[in-house]
Design a protein around this motif. Structure first.
Motif, PDB file in Angstrom:
ATOM      1  N   ARG A  19       0.825  -1.203   0.000  1.00  0.00           N
ATOM      2  CA  ARG A  19       0.000   0.000   0.000  1.00  0.00           C
ATOM      3  C   ARG A  19       0.870   1.268   0.000  1.00  0.00           C
ATOM      4  NH1 ARG A  19      -4.054   1.194   5.038  1.00  0.00           N
ATOM      5  NH2 ARG A  19      -4.658   3.311   4.514  1.00  0.00           N
ATOM      6  N   LYS A  23       1.232   4.018  -3.175  1.00  0.00           N
ATOM      7  CA  LYS A  23       0.982   5.444  -2.949  1.00  0.00           C
ATOM      8  C   LYS A  23       2.152   6.302  -3.405  1.00  0.00           C
ATOM      9  CE  LYS A  23      -0.785   6.530   1.180  1.00  0.00           C
ATOM     10  NZ  LYS A  23      -1.023   6.241   2.612  1.00  0.00           N
ATOM     11  N   LYS A  27       2.119   9.000  -6.522  1.00  0.00           N
ATOM     12  CA  LYS A  27       2.379  10.426  -6.312  1.00  0.00           C
ATOM     13  C   LYS A  27       3.430  10.939  -7.288  1.00  0.00           C
ATOM     14  CE  LYS A  27       0.708  10.878  -1.655  1.00  0.00           C
ATOM     15  NZ  LYS A  27       0.978  10.592  -0.251  1.00  0.00           N
ATOM     16  N   LEU A  30       1.939  10.958 -10.917  1.00  0.00           N
ATOM     17  CA  LEU A  30       0.924  11.998 -11.106  1.00  0.00           C
ATOM     18  C   LEU A  30       1.547  13.392 -11.155  1.00  0.00           C
ATOM     19  CD1 LEU A  30      -2.215  10.914  -9.060  1.00  0.00           C
ATOM     20  CD2 LEU A  30      -1.645  10.547 -11.445  1.00  0.00           C
ATOM     21  N   ARG A  34       0.761  15.621 -14.317  1.00  0.00           N
ATOM     22  CA  ARG A  34       0.078  16.901 -14.168  1.00  0.00           C
ATOM     23  C   ARG A  34       0.936  18.052 -14.679  1.00  0.00           C
ATOM     24  NH1 ARG A  34      -2.191  16.021  -8.006  1.00  0.00           N
ATOM     25  NH2 ARG A  34      -3.743  14.437  -8.514  1.00  0.00           N
ATOM     26  N   GLN A  72      -3.557  19.370  -4.043  1.00  0.00           N
ATOM     27  CA  GLN A  72      -4.959  19.779  -4.184  1.00  0.00           C
ATOM     28  C   GLN A  72      -5.279  20.222  -5.618  1.00  0.00           C
ATOM     29  OE1 GLN A  72      -7.394  19.485  -1.689  1.00  0.00           O
ATOM     30  NE2 GLN A  72      -5.721  18.256  -0.887  1.00  0.00           N
ATOM     31  N   ARG A  73      -4.818  19.472  -6.579  1.00  0.00           N
ATOM     32  CA  ARG A  73      -5.089  19.694  -7.992  1.00  0.00           C
ATOM     33  C   ARG A  73      -4.504  20.973  -8.569  1.00  0.00           C
ATOM     34  NH1 ARG A  73      -6.916  15.558  -9.358  1.00  0.00           N
ATOM     35  NH2 ARG A  73      -6.390  16.175 -11.432  1.00  0.00           N
TER      36      ARG A  73
ATOM     37  N   ASP B 189      -6.825   7.160   1.040  1.00  0.00           N
ATOM     38  CA  ASP B 189      -5.608   7.296   0.223  1.00  0.00           C
ATOM     39  C   ASP B 189      -5.955   7.803  -1.178  1.00  0.00           C
ATOM     40  OD1 ASP B 189      -4.188   6.227   2.327  1.00  0.00           O
ATOM     41  OD2 ASP B 189      -4.148   4.191   1.508  1.00  0.00           O
ATOM     42  N   GLU B 192      -7.268  11.359  -1.188  1.00  0.00           N
ATOM     43  CA  GLU B 192      -6.201  12.320  -0.907  1.00  0.00           C
ATOM     44  C   GLU B 192      -5.352  12.564  -2.160  1.00  0.00           C
ATOM     45  OE1 GLU B 192      -3.497  12.369   2.937  1.00  0.00           O
ATOM     46  OE2 GLU B 192      -2.694  11.050   1.397  1.00  0.00           O
ATOM     47  N   ILE B 193      -5.096  11.491  -2.908  1.00  0.00           N
ATOM     48  CA  ILE B 193      -4.265  11.618  -4.102  1.00  0.00           C
ATOM     49  C   ILE B 193      -5.006  12.376  -5.211  1.00  0.00           C
ATOM     50  CG2 ILE B 193      -3.256  10.275  -5.993  1.00  0.00           C
ATOM     51  CD1 ILE B 193      -2.441   8.211  -3.815  1.00  0.00           C
ATOM     52  N   LEU B 194      -6.293  12.052  -5.407  1.00  0.00           N
ATOM     53  CA  LEU B 194      -7.040  12.691  -6.495  1.00  0.00           C
ATOM     54  C   LEU B 194      -7.552  14.075  -6.107  1.00  0.00           C
ATOM     55  CD1 LEU B 194      -9.060   9.685  -7.934  1.00  0.00           C
ATOM     56  CD2 LEU B 194      -7.123  10.849  -8.966  1.00  0.00           C
ATOM     57  N   ALA B 195      -7.720  14.308  -4.810  1.00  0.00           N
ATOM     58  CA  ALA B 195      -8.126  15.629  -4.310  1.00  0.00           C
ATOM     59  C   ALA B 195      -9.416  16.151  -4.928  1.00  0.00           C
ATOM     60  CB  ALA B 195      -6.997  16.629  -4.484  1.00  0.00           C
TER      61      ALA B 195
END
Lengths: 135, 265
Positions: A19, A23, A27, A30, A34, A72-73, B189, B192-195
């Protein structure tokens, strides 16, 4: 045997779990997805920012730090440029020729004295300011 | 005017069509009129999950070609009066329609129906562009797997670029025992990642396959299923009600795991 049991009971496994793996992998991937900014672009941007800023202040090149962070995008360019000294007046703007861009941020006005620098940021400023250029 | 909501995911096989069918049924059960649009041209499946495959006569394509009226193409559900399906054409590919045409269809349906749910195809190509063209809101379906979450993130970015303002997250196929064993990302989880705001948690459930076999969505079934309840809760949250999330961890929450969590904090 019993100590092992107790350890598992209260501490959980010490190894990183799948897990945690997924994660951290997500991260990283992404942040790249992004940002969608090539390393060349990033490097060119870094050079130009350093060039502009070092016309006004003397930057500590050792502590330079540029990175993209997404939270937060929103993706933000976090640039940490530790300032050594404030210049008395800005350097003249470079001429249009970009053959030899001012890569060296160590430019210094000849008449710079210690008293002027103490008015602004000094060497021992514990927390250099962040420049946050949100994209 | 009805609300247009697109159900999308990026990755295929995460449960978009199952969610569309069940949320449509659940909203209809809550006394709303619902139109489901299958936007998966060439690979339509929504009619199967609803058990309406034998009653499809016309599709969206014939409506757009002027060969029938919109109302003729709508397949009415016999179990729930207020639910209709606008089927996709099966013999044509995803380039058969344009985003502009999808907008026409969806806007026409909002005049009569409270909710227009669009079942989006997988991928981010033309079929996706068509499906999201008319939508004001989106439900992102994802599973707690790396590929599904990555694709969901990409889709959220594209939706934001298309000015879809309201985007909510459904985390599907959660396996609480695996989360407890730290072998699966938790809902927290993923969120939080996709927000983006969370609107639903659906546990992994074999009953979904049984329901699909029968062509009878879970929310209609008399048998109690956790996933059915989860889907009904999502429908109520879409309505704007404040419903607590299911506590899927409860059966796996032993005194030991509680103690361990307590000491870890």
């Amino acid at each position: 045997m019993i100590s092992d049991f107790l350890e598992r009971l209260f501490l959980g496994q010490d190894d990183t779990t799948s897990r945690d793996n997924v994660k951290s992998r997500l991260k990283i991937v992404l942040a790249q997805d992004r940002a969608n900014l090539s390393p060349e672009m990033m490097e060119a941007m870094r050079r130009e920012i350093v060039e502009v800023v070092s016309r006004y202040v003397e930057i500590d090149t050792e502590g330079l730090n540029f990175c993209l962070e997404s939270d937060q995008r929103a993706t933000a360019l976090i640039a940490n440029l530790p300032i050594r000294r404030i210049k008395l007046e800005p350097d003249p703007k470079p001429l249009a020729d970009t053959d030899t861009p001012g890569l060296d941020p160590q430019l210094e006005l000849p008449g710079m004295s210690a008293s002027e620098s103490s008015r602004g940021f000094s060497d021992d400023s514990s927390s250099p300011p962040d420049i946050d250029l949100s994209l | 005017m009805g609300r247009i909501i697109v159900i999308t995911s990026g990755k295929g096989g995460v449960g978009k069509t199952t969610c569309s069918a069940n949320l449509g049924m659940a909203l209809a059960k809550l006394n709303h009129s619902v139109a489901l649009i299958d936007a998966d041209f060439g690979l339509r499946n929504l009619d199967l999950l609803l058990g309406l495959e034998n009653r499809v006569v016309y599709t969206a394509l014939e409506v757009l070609a002027g060969q029938c009226r919109l109302e003729q193409a709508l397949v009415k559900d016999k179990r729930l009066n207020d639910l209709v399906l606008l089927p996709a054409a099966q013999n044509r590919n995803k380039d058969a329609v344009t985003p502009e045409q999808m907008k026409q269809l969806a806007y026409a349906l909002t005049k009569k129906y409270d909710y227009v749910l669009i079942d989006c195809p997988a991928g981010i190509e033309m079929g996706f562009q068509n499906a999201i063209a008319a939508a004001d809101e989106a439900l992102i379906v994802t599973t707690p797997e790396i590929s599904a979450v990555r694709d969901a993130d990409r889709v959220v970015g594209l939706l934001e670029a298309h000015h879809v303002k309201t985007i909510n997250l459904i985390v599907n196929r959660i396996r609480p025992a695996m989360v407890q064993a730290n072998d699966m990302m938790s809902v927290h989880d993923v969120q939080e990642i996709l927000a983006i705001p969370l609107i639903g948690i659906i546990p992994d459930d074999e009953q979904v396959i049984v329901a699909t076999n029968r062509g009878e969505p879970l929310v209609l079934s008399d048998n109690f299923s956790l996933s059915g309840v989860a889907l009904q809760n999502i429908a109520q949250r879409i309505e704007g009600k404040d419903i607590d999330f299911l506590d899927l961890d409860a059966p796996y929450d032993t005194i030991f795991s509680r103690l361990r969590r307590f000491f870890k904090k």
